[in-house]
Design a protein around this motif. Structure first.
Motif, PDB file in Angstrom:
ATOM      1  N   UNK A   1     111.137   2.768  16.798  1.00 21.02           N
ATOM      2  CA  UNK A   1     110.618   2.473  15.460  1.00 21.02           C
ATOM      3  C   UNK A   1     111.683   2.740  14.394  1.00 21.02           C
ATOM      4  N   UNK A   2     111.479   2.078  13.249  1.00 19.88           N
ATOM      5  CA  UNK A   2     112.296   2.388  12.082  1.00 19.88           C
ATOM      6  C   UNK A   2     111.384   2.936  11.003  1.00 19.88           C
ATOM      7  N   UNK A   3     111.694   2.641   9.740  1.00 21.44           N
ATOM      8  CA  UNK A   3     110.762   2.966   8.669  1.00 21.44           C
ATOM      9  C   UNK A   3     109.645   1.931   8.766  1.00 21.44           C
ATOM     10  N   UNK A   4     108.423   2.311   8.467  1.00 23.03           N
ATOM     11  CA  UNK A   4     107.355   1.321   8.485  1.00 23.03           C
ATOM     12  C   UNK A   4     106.775   1.115   9.870  1.00 23.03           C
ATOM     13  N   UNK A   5     105.980   0.049  10.014  1.00 14.01           N
ATOM     14  CA  UNK A   5     105.208  -0.092  11.246  1.00 14.01           C
ATOM     15  C   UNK A   5     105.877  -0.966  12.298  1.00 14.01           C
TER      16      UNK A   5
ATOM     17  N   UNK B   1     116.176   0.738  14.277  1.00 10.23           N
ATOM     18  CA  UNK B   1     115.217   1.487  15.094  1.00 10.23           C
ATOM     19  C   UNK B   1     115.772   2.877  15.419  1.00 10.23           C
ATOM     20  N   UNK B   2     115.610   3.801  14.494  1.00 14.44           N
ATOM     21  CA  UNK B   2     116.264   5.099  14.664  1.00 14.44           C
ATOM     22  C   UNK B   2     115.456   6.098  15.494  1.00 14.44           C
ATOM     23  N   UNK B   3     114.255   5.719  15.822  1.00 13.05           N
ATOM     24  CA  UNK B   3     113.403   6.681  16.510  1.00 13.05           C
ATOM     25  C   UNK B   3     112.862   6.105  17.813  1.00 13.05           C
ATOM     26  N   UNK B   4     113.139   6.795  18.893  1.00 11.86           N
ATOM     27  CA  UNK B   4     112.687   6.325  20.200  1.00 11.86           C
ATOM     28  C   UNK B   4     111.648   7.318  20.735  1.00 11.86           C
ATOM     29  N   UNK B   5     110.477   6.773  20.998  1.00  8.55           N
ATOM     30  CA  UNK B   5     109.356   7.628  21.384  1.00  8.55           C
ATOM     31  C   UNK B   5     109.024   7.381  22.849  1.00  8.55           C
TER      32      UNK B   5
ATOM     33  N   UNK C   1      99.821  -1.494  19.995  1.00  4.80           N
ATOM     34  CA  UNK C   1      98.544  -1.572  19.290  1.00  4.80           C
ATOM     35  C   UNK C   1      98.328  -0.335  18.422  1.00  4.80           C
ATOM     36  N   UNK C   2      98.649   0.826  18.984  1.00  2.66           N
ATOM     37  CA  UNK C   2      98.437   2.069  18.244  1.00  2.66           C
ATOM     38  C   UNK C   2      99.386   2.200  17.065  1.00  2.66           C
ATOM     39  N   UNK C   3     100.703   2.019  17.330  1.00  6.93           N
ATOM     40  CA  UNK C   3     101.701   2.388  16.329  1.00  6.93           C
ATOM     41  C   UNK C   3     101.997   1.271  15.330  1.00  6.93           C
ATOM     42  N   UNK C   4     101.963   0.009  15.765  1.00 10.46           N
ATOM     43  CA  UNK C   4     102.301  -1.076  14.836  1.00 10.46           C
ATOM     44  C   UNK C   4     101.062  -1.726  14.229  1.00 10.46           C
ATOM     45  N   UNK C   5     100.064  -2.033  15.057  1.00 14.24           N
ATOM     46  CA  UNK C   5      98.926  -2.813  14.557  1.00 14.24           C
ATOM     47  C   UNK C   5      97.727  -1.966  14.143  1.00 14.24           C
TER      48      UNK C   5
ATOM     49  N   UNK D   1     117.860 -14.795  18.588  1.00 15.91           N
ATOM     50  CA  UNK D   1     116.943 -13.776  19.118  1.00 15.91           C
ATOM     51  C   UNK D   1     116.728 -12.682  18.075  1.00 15.91           C
ATOM     52  N   UNK D   2     117.822 -12.291  17.439  1.00 15.06           N
ATOM     53  CA  UNK D   2     117.728 -11.274  16.397  1.00 15.06           C
ATOM     54  C   UNK D   2     116.841 -11.767  15.243  1.00 15.06           C
ATOM     55  N   UNK D   3     117.019 -13.031  14.854  1.00  9.46           N
ATOM     56  CA  UNK D   3     116.199 -13.598  13.779  1.00  9.46           C
ATOM     57  C   UNK D   3     114.722 -13.612  14.166  1.00  9.46           C
ATOM     58  N   UNK D   4     114.476 -13.974  15.423  1.00 13.37           N
ATOM     59  CA  UNK D   4     113.117 -13.997  15.944  1.00 13.37           C
ATOM     60  C   UNK D   4     112.470 -12.602  15.819  1.00 13.37           C
ATOM     61  N   UNK D   5     113.243 -11.580  16.182  1.00 10.87           N
ATOM     62  CA  UNK D   5     112.737 -10.201  16.112  1.00 10.87           C
ATOM     63  C   UNK D   5     112.471  -9.802  14.671  1.00 10.87           C
ATOM     64  N   UNK D   6     113.378 -10.205  13.776  1.00  9.90           N
ATOM     65  CA  UNK D   6     113.225  -9.815  12.370  1.00  9.90           C
ATOM     66  C   UNK D   6     111.993 -10.450  11.743  1.00  9.90           C
ATOM     67  N   UNK D   7     111.657 -11.643  12.197  1.00  5.69           N
ATOM     68  CA  UNK D   7     110.479 -12.342  11.664  1.00  5.69           C
ATOM     69  C   UNK D   7     109.171 -11.795  12.222  1.00  5.69           C
ATOM     70  N   UNK D   8     109.272 -11.088  13.350  1.00  2.00           N
ATOM     71  CA  UNK D   8     108.062 -10.660  14.070  1.00  2.00           C
ATOM     72  C   UNK D   8     107.509  -9.341  13.514  1.00  2.00           C
ATOM     73  N   UNK D   9     106.252  -9.057  13.859  1.00  2.00           N
ATOM     74  CA  UNK D   9     105.656  -7.767  13.503  1.00  2.00           C
ATOM     75  C   UNK D   9     106.020  -6.701  14.538  1.00  2.00           C
ATOM     76  N   UNK D  10     106.282  -7.167  15.770  1.00  2.00           N
ATOM     77  CA  UNK D  10     106.651  -6.243  16.842  1.00  2.00           C
ATOM     78  C   UNK D  10     107.410  -7.012  17.914  1.00  2.00           C
TER      79      UNK D  10
END
Ligand code: IPM
Ligand code: MG
Length: 359
Positions: A269-273, A103-107, A306-310, A61-70
């Protein structure tokens, strides 16, 4: 053709699968409306992963998340796993995924919809115009500090340590300033600087960085006072930035201003999108499987993705407008209905929103 975006979908436990299914319909509808392409891959996480894989956060599951854009997450947890040892608890998986993905930032936005003012326990005139965001530090502080037990002459002692280094504080505080800049330019930094050393470092850091953002008005608020002011003058807040534990508590409080936690989306979110998106509400085991959960928080989480990542702002607008139109037309799930006998179910709400989506 738009670039294919990979989304890891983790439905989780309780009402998670029910609300995520509706959010997937929204994704599909955006593909039709905008020609976007999403590749969804599903993974196990939380209680269901404990049952099927013997761990709340399986490596695949972790690998799946790492490969994903979101990542789109439903909810995890339930009474079935509440008495498990720490390693076999869904919450441990949640903390693990936040840390592993950086993911150091929770919005967490808390917006009071005009048509739902009556759903809150607070007076409508106090809530009028409330539109705030809590930005919570998510991978440090007392959640991740050293924890242990030891025997003393007065019996067993338990220790949780709260640690923050200046880099951790600085990156989240900067995010607070950046987000405030895109909004009403007001930043409330929440700490307990009259007591805690970590809070004194926090406040110093805010004051050091503030001159770089002269357009943003900064207010330091002690956490106990903030808890009070959120009930007294919620509409005066714009962006609240705070450490992990304070943010956990204040974001639940802010959620209740809106009347229903079933309405609130969140991003981590972390660094990046890259980001992980999930409803603020939990797995609600008491209503799981009944088809009555409110899917709006998860659907709005897609809009936030859609707003923050894509950077798909127009599609995000389409989703948010559809939700508003469906609510304005009077449709309600049980959690936000004044007359419960007229409430509709999860699938009906999802379909109404999908049908209301138009460019
Ligand atoms: C949240 C939750 C989690 C937290 C729990 C389930 C570990 O309350 O996301 O706010 O405390 O962070
Ligand atoms: Mg919480």
């Amino acid at each position: 053709m738009a670039e294919v975006k990979k989304i890891a979908v983790i439905a989780g436990d309780g009402i998670g699968p029910e609300v995520v299914a509706e959010a997937e319909k929204v994704l599909k509808k955006t593909e039709e409306l905008f020609g976007y392409q999403f590749e969804l891959e599903h993974g196990l996480f939380g209680g269901i992963a404990i049952d099927e894989k013997g761990t709340p956060l399986p490596q695949e599951t972790l690998d799946l998340c790492k490969k994903a854009d979101a990542v789109l997450l439903g909810a995890v947890g339930g009474p079935k796993w509440d008495n498990n040892s720490k390693e076999l608890r869904p919450e441990t998986g949640l903390l693990g995924i936040r840390k592993a993905l950086g993911l150091f930032s929770n919005i967490r936005p808390a917006v009071v919809f005009d048509c739902l003012k009556d759903a809150s326990t607070l007076k409508p005139e106090v809530l009028e115009g409330t539109d705030l965001i809590v930005i919570r530090e998510l991978t440090g502080g007392i959640y991740f500090g050293e924890k242990f037990r030891r025997d003393t002459e007065n019996g067993q002692e338990a220790v949780d340590t709260c640690v923050y280094n200046v880099t951790e504080v600085e990156r989240i505080v900067r995010q607070g300033f950046e987000v405030a800049r895109t909004r009403r330019k007001k930043l409330a930094s929440v700490d307990k600087a009259n007591v805690l050393e970590t809070s004194r470092l926090w406040r110093e850091t805010v004051n050091r960085i503030a001159p770089e953002y002269p357009d943003v008005e900064v207010e330091h608020v002690l956490v106990d006072n903030c808890a009070m002011q959120l009930l007294r003058r919620p509409s005066s807040f714009d962006v609240i930035v705070t450490e992990n534990m304070f943010g956990d508590i204040l974001s639940d409080e802010a959620a209740m201003l809106t009347g229903s936690i079933g309405m609130l989306q969140s991003a981590s979110m972390g660094e990046g999108s890259f980001g992980l998106y999930e409803p603020v509400h939990g797995s609600a085991p008491d209503i799981a499987g009944q088809g009555i959960a409110n899917p709006i928080a998860t659907i709005l989480s897609v809009a936030l993705m859609f707003r923050l990542t894509f950077g798909y702002a127009e599609a995000a607008d389409v989703i948010e407008r559809a939700v508003k139109n469906v609510l304005d037309a009077g449709h309600r799930t049980g959690d936000i209905a004044v007359d419960k006998s007229k409430s509709i179910g999860t699938v009906a709400m999802g379909e109404l929103i999908v049908n209301a989506m138009a460019r």
